[in-house]
Design a protein around this motif. Structure first.
Motif, PDB file in Angstrom:
ATOM      1  N   GLY A  35       2.233   1.699  -3.431  1.00 16.93           N
ATOM      2  CA  GLY A  35       1.179   2.179  -4.326  1.00 16.93           C
ATOM      3  C   GLY A  35       0.903   3.658  -4.138  1.00 16.93           C
ATOM      4  O   GLY A  35       0.732   4.404  -5.121  1.00 16.93           O
ATOM      5  N   ASN A  36       0.890   4.114  -2.898  1.00 18.64           N
ATOM      6  CA  ASN A  36       0.661   5.532  -2.624  1.00 18.64           C
ATOM      7  C   ASN A  36       1.804   6.379  -3.159  1.00 18.64           C
ATOM      8  O   ASN A  36       1.588   7.477  -3.702  1.00 18.64           O
ATOM      9  CB  ASN A  36       0.503   5.756  -1.117  1.00 18.64           C
ATOM     10  CG  ASN A  36      -0.774   5.147  -0.570  1.00 18.64           C
ATOM     11  OD1 ASN A  36      -1.738   4.933  -1.299  1.00 18.64           O
ATOM     12  ND2 ASN A  36      -0.771   4.845   0.723  1.00 18.64           N
ATOM     13  N   LEU A  37       3.032   5.883  -2.994  1.00 16.20           N
ATOM     14  CA  LEU A  37       4.202   6.608  -3.509  1.00 16.20           C
ATOM     15  C   LEU A  37       4.139   6.723  -5.026  1.00 16.20           C
ATOM     16  O   LEU A  37       4.413   7.780  -5.600  1.00 16.20           O
ATOM     17  CB  LEU A  37       5.480   5.894  -3.073  1.00 16.20           C
ATOM     18  CG  LEU A  37       6.803   6.501  -3.555  1.00 16.20           C
ATOM     19  CD1 LEU A  37       6.948   7.935  -3.035  1.00 16.20           C
ATOM     20  CD2 LEU A  37       7.973   5.644  -3.106  1.00 16.20           C
ATOM     21  N   GLU A  61       0.827  -1.206   0.000  1.00 16.11           N
ATOM     22  CA  GLU A  61       0.000   0.000   0.000  1.00 16.11           C
ATOM     23  C   GLU A  61       0.860   1.254   0.000  1.00 16.11           C
ATOM     24  O   GLU A  61       0.557   2.230  -0.695  1.00 16.11           O
ATOM     25  CB  GLU A  61      -0.917  -0.006   1.227  1.00 16.11           C
ATOM     26  CG  GLU A  61      -2.047  -1.031   1.139  1.00 16.11           C
ATOM     27  CD  GLU A  61      -2.916  -1.035   2.375  1.00 16.11           C
ATOM     28  OE1 GLU A  61      -2.548  -0.361   3.373  1.00 16.11           O
ATOM     29  OE2 GLU A  61      -3.959  -1.724   2.371  1.00 16.11           O
ATOM     30  N   SER A  62       1.948   1.218   0.773  1.00 18.83           N
ATOM     31  CA  SER A  62       2.851   2.371   0.813  1.00 18.83           C
ATOM     32  C   SER A  62       3.487   2.608  -0.555  1.00 18.83           C
ATOM     33  O   SER A  62       3.587   3.748  -1.021  1.00 18.83           O
ATOM     34  CB  SER A  62       3.928   2.146   1.872  1.00 18.83           C
ATOM     35  OG  SER A  62       4.848   3.214   1.896  1.00 18.83           O
ATOM     36  N   GLN A  82       1.486   6.686  -6.884  1.00 20.14           N
ATOM     37  CA  GLN A  82       0.426   7.646  -7.251  1.00 20.14           C
ATOM     38  C   GLN A  82       0.939   9.064  -7.130  1.00 20.14           C
ATOM     39  O   GLN A  82       0.628   9.917  -7.980  1.00 20.14           O
ATOM     40  CB  GLN A  82      -0.783   7.434  -6.322  1.00 20.14           C
ATOM     41  CG  GLN A  82      -1.599   6.185  -6.642  1.00 20.14           C
ATOM     42  CD  GLN A  82      -2.369   6.313  -7.925  1.00 20.14           C
ATOM     43  OE1 GLN A  82      -1.833   6.077  -9.014  1.00 20.14           O
ATOM     44  NE2 GLN A  82      -3.615   6.726  -7.828  1.00 20.14           N
ATOM     45  N   ARG A  83       1.701   9.345  -6.053  1.00 17.51           N
ATOM     46  CA  ARG A  83       2.236  10.695  -5.880  1.00 17.51           C
ATOM     47  C   ARG A  83       3.219  11.043  -6.975  1.00 17.51           C
ATOM     48  O   ARG A  83       3.240  12.175  -7.470  1.00 17.51           O
ATOM     49  CB  ARG A  83       2.891  10.837  -4.517  1.00 17.51           C
ATOM     50  CG  ARG A  83       1.907  10.838  -3.338  1.00 17.51           C
ATOM     51  CD  ARG A  83       2.563  11.377  -2.064  1.00 17.51           C
ATOM     52  NE  ARG A  83       3.659  10.544  -1.625  1.00 17.51           N
ATOM     53  CZ  ARG A  83       3.534   9.519  -0.798  1.00 17.51           C
ATOM     54  NH1 ARG A  83       2.319   9.193  -0.347  1.00 17.51           N
ATOM     55  NH2 ARG A  83       4.565   8.805  -0.434  1.00 17.51           N
ATOM     56  N   LYS A 109       3.295   9.792 -10.030  1.00 23.72           N
ATOM     57  CA  LYS A 109       2.534  10.002 -11.268  1.00 23.72           C
ATOM     58  C   LYS A 109       1.852  11.350 -11.258  1.00 23.72           C
ATOM     59  O   LYS A 109       1.809  12.050 -12.259  1.00 23.72           O
ATOM     60  CB  LYS A 109       1.505   8.896 -11.439  1.00 23.72           C
ATOM     61  CG  LYS A 109       2.084   7.551 -11.888  1.00 23.72           C
ATOM     62  CD  LYS A 109       0.972   6.546 -12.096  1.00 23.72           C
ATOM     63  CE  LYS A 109       1.522   5.231 -12.633  1.00 23.72           C
ATOM     64  NZ  LYS A 109       0.433   4.244 -12.845  1.00 23.72           N
TER      65      LYS A 109
END
Length: 292
Positions: free
Chosen positions: A278-280, A275-276, A282-283, A285
């Motif tokens: 994936g969040n990174l 999850e971490s 997204q940021r 992108k």
């Protein structure tokens, strides 16, 4: 038969686990009274529960939320069989208290919220389980959430509640006829339980309070205890305590094998890492320059 203990055992991968089934409020041993004095009774309940626990099948994980009627005698039987016993709470309003006394004992601000809501809203019975579940799911959708119980399971259960007259589905409607909030209460021969609730994001602030008060009145009519069926956090306690009621303990029992505990810890760590990442991503992108 002097004692029984229902449970659900399922296979998850290589593990046998027993957890609380979906939409099941409480489990635990059911033991017929010995009919003796208080000392005889607790020893009887301990001995019967001890025999029941020793018959449970092997499992990597076992957890149950006990009904408040399960006593300390049963709890210590679980403790002596290597279960961890913890305590949580619910609130109950008893039928011996007259409806007017229940109203009087409520906090003044709770009464005021209910009065204001009753001026703007009307309460009606929802007679179709599908309508309740459709409303429940729509409100979750607005919040980008899903029905964790499963819509079909919830609808099937509530349809049986209606069919068996084992509770009520209650809705709060605005002057435009639109449903703003809904609750489901279920009953046995001793109590009416606060079971499910849902509200629109823009619903009147007192809609759920008005529905709870309607359900409390229904319990009084049927000479049943009204059980709020659990307190999950301090905020919920502060809200529910406004209706009065007696704080009642209920036990929770849990036993987990060490290998399953290690597996769960590793699984949680992997999930958190994914999850971490994936969040990174997204940021990254979101902040990447565009090439026109």
């Amino acid at each position: 038969m002097i004692g029984e203990m229902p449970y659900l055992l399922v296979t998850k991968g290589v593990w046998k686990v027993s957890e609380m089934p979906m939409l099941t409020r409480c489990l635990g041993p059911v033991i017929r009274s010995s009919g003796g004095n208080a000392d005889d009774e607790w020893r009887h309940r301990f001995n019967v529960c001890d025999k029941l626990v020793k018959q449970l099948p092997p499992s990597a994980f076992f957890e149950q939320q006990m009904d408040p009627r399960v006593s300390e005698a049963e709890a210590i039987a679980f403790a002596f069989n290597q279960f961890k016993v913890s305590v949580n709470f619910t609130l109950k309003i008893f039928p011996e208290q007259a409806e007017q006394d229940t109203w009087t004992h409520m906090r003044p601000n709770t009464r005021n919220v209910i009065r204001r809501a009753s001026e703007q809203l009307s309460v009606q019975e929802i007679r179709c389980a599908k309508d309740f579940v459709r409303f429940y799911d729509a409100n979750l959708g607005v919040r980008q959430q899903r029905n964790m119980y499963g819509s079909s399971m919830m609808e099937g259960l509530l349809a049986e509640v209606i069919k068996r007259d084992a509770g009520k589905l209650l809705g709060c409607y605005g002057k435009d006829g639109q449903l703003q909030a809904a609750v489901a209460v279920v009953a046995d021969n001793t109590a009416l339980y606060y079971f499910l609730s849902s509200r629109k994001q823009d619903a009147h602030g007192g809609a759920v309070s008005l529905l709870i008060w309607t359900a409390i009145r229904l319990a009084h009519e049927r000479q049943l205890v009204f059980d709020f069926d659990g307190i999950s956090n301090q905020g919920i306690l502060m809200f529910l305590s406004g209706f009065g009621g007696k704080l009642v303990r209920r036990f929770e029992i849990r036993r987990m094998r060490s290998d399953y505990s290690a597996f769960r810890k590793i699984h949680r760590n992997i999930k958190a890492t994914v999850e971490s990442a994936g969040n990174l991503l997204q940021r990254v992108k979101g902040g990447a320059p565009s090439a026109d």
